[in-house]
Design a protein around this motif. Sequence first.
Motif, short mmCIF file in Angstrom:
data_model
loop_
_atom_site.label_atom_id
_atom_site.label_comp_id
_atom_site.label_asym_id
_atom_site.label_seq_id
_atom_site.Cartn_x
_atom_site.Cartn_y
_atom_site.Cartn_z
N SER A 51 0.85 -1.20 0.00
CA SER A 51 0.00 0.00 0.00
C SER A 51 0.88 1.25 0.00
N ARG A 52 0.30 2.34 -0.46
CA ARG A 52 1.04 3.61 -0.52
C ARG A 52 0.31 4.66 0.28
N THR A 53 1.07 5.62 0.75
CA THR A 53 0.49 6.79 1.39
C THR A 53 0.62 7.95 0.42
N VAL A 54 -0.49 8.60 0.15
CA VAL A 54 -0.50 9.70 -0.81
C VAL A 54 -0.80 10.99 -0.06
#
Length: 68
Positions: A7-10
Amino acid sequence: MSGPPGSRTVLVVIVNADRGAPWEVFALACALLFLAFLFRRVLWARWALTGAGVLALIVAGVLWAALA
């Protein structure tokens, strides 16, 4: 970091700008450029204030275009 693998943090920036915002940013740019003129003998201050003033002019232009 938290969350499942992959998962990524935007980063999201929300700007709440009214009709006067471009003028306020433009006034800030003018003040920064005037300070750059006053401190023109101090090399680091001149470059820092000029860079910040030019960046503020660009932001003011973007705000004017976005609110037009």
